[in-house]
Design a protein around this motif. Structure first.
Motif, short mmCIF file in Angstrom:
data_model
loop_
_atom_site.label_atom_id
_atom_site.label_comp_id
_atom_site.label_asym_id
_atom_site.label_seq_id
_atom_site.Cartn_x
_atom_site.Cartn_y
_atom_site.Cartn_z
N ARG A 1 5.53 5.58 2.27
CA ARG A 1 5.12 4.24 2.26
C ARG A 1 5.87 3.30 2.54
NH1 ARG A 1 0.39 4.01 -2.36
NH2 ARG A 1 1.04 6.14 -2.74
N ALA A 2 7.13 3.63 2.11
CA ALA A 2 8.40 2.52 2.36
C ALA A 2 8.70 2.49 3.84
CB ALA A 2 9.73 3.16 1.69
N TYR B 1 8.88 -0.33 -2.37
CA TYR B 1 8.51 1.28 -2.17
C TYR B 1 9.51 2.08 -2.21
CZ TYR B 1 3.50 0.47 -2.09
OH TYR B 1 2.16 0.06 -2.40
N PRO C 1 9.37 4.49 -5.52
CA PRO C 1 8.51 5.35 -4.76
C PRO C 1 7.21 5.59 -5.87
CG PRO C 1 10.71 6.47 -4.96
CD PRO C 1 10.84 5.14 -5.70
N PRO C 2 5.94 5.49 -5.00
CA PRO C 2 4.69 5.82 -5.75
C PRO C 2 4.59 7.22 -6.52
CG PRO C 2 4.19 4.78 -3.69
CD PRO C 2 5.87 5.25 -3.74
#
Length: 203
Positions: free
Chosen positions: A104-105, A173, A177-178
């Motif tokens: 996502r980053a 992100y 990180p998720p």
């Protein structure tokens, strides 16, 4: 961001042999490169915010509200050099440091890159008109495309905002990180990544 570990850098260099400058920027130097890049981005913001303050708070006429450096070096603004330089550095930084992002980053960082590409094009138009002594639409000052519809100060505040917001989300992100998203970044930027994990990725 987390502090870089010399052991991480040595482990990476030993395992990969010769590493290009570009690859170092996106691995062992990624954290420091991002810090320097963000300092430049914030300096650019300072120029625009001071200019806005000069206009809306101090009541200065727009032609003399030149931000910070423009007060001492008005030619930087008149020649379009200052903001074109910032736009070029931002585009280059977003492109060069993109490889160090994942998941996502990287998606959010890429959104910022695409928007900055257009923002840079607008500044390229402005500096080209100054150098060629020919303004779009026969206007007395250089004009970007959307400047025909929106005042310049407000337009470029908008441009910088819509580039900066996805950039910051991408940085968030990247650093956090998720859950469930594997972080394959071979750098020390993520706060929840142990030195041991980074060494394993860099090996």
């Amino acid at each position: 961001m987390a502090v870089s570990s010399p052991s991480i850098q040595s482990a990476h260099f030993e395992s990969t042999g010769h590493v290009s400058f570009y690859d170092k920027l996106n691995t062992v130097w990624h954290e420091r490169a991002l810090q320097i890049f963000m300092a430049i981005v914030l300096a650019h913001w300072a120029e625009h915010l001071v200019q806005a303050y000069q206009i809306w708070v101090m009541g200065w006429p727009r032609p003399i509200a030149n931000g910070i450096l423009g007060l001492w070096y008005p030619w930087l603004i008149k020649s379009e050099s200052l903001h074109y330089g910032y736009a070029l550095v931002m585009l280059s930084g977003l492109w060069v440091l993109r490889k160090g992002f994942s998941g996502r980053a990287r998606t959010w960082w890429t959104i910022a890159l695409v928007i900055q590409f257009w923002h840079h094009f607008e500044h390229l138009l402005l500096i080209s008109q100054y150098l060629l002594h020919h303004n779009l639409g026969g206007r007395p000052v250089p004009m970007s495309v959307l400047q025909f519809f929106l005042p310049r100060v407000e337009l470029h505040l908008f441009y910088n905002s819509i580039v900066f917001v996805p950039m910051v989300i991408g940085m968030y992100y990247h650093m956090f990180p998720p859950l469930g998203e594997v972080n394959h970044d071979a750098c020390t930027c993520a706060w929840n990544k142990s030195s041991k994990n980074v060494e394993a990725l860099a090996a």
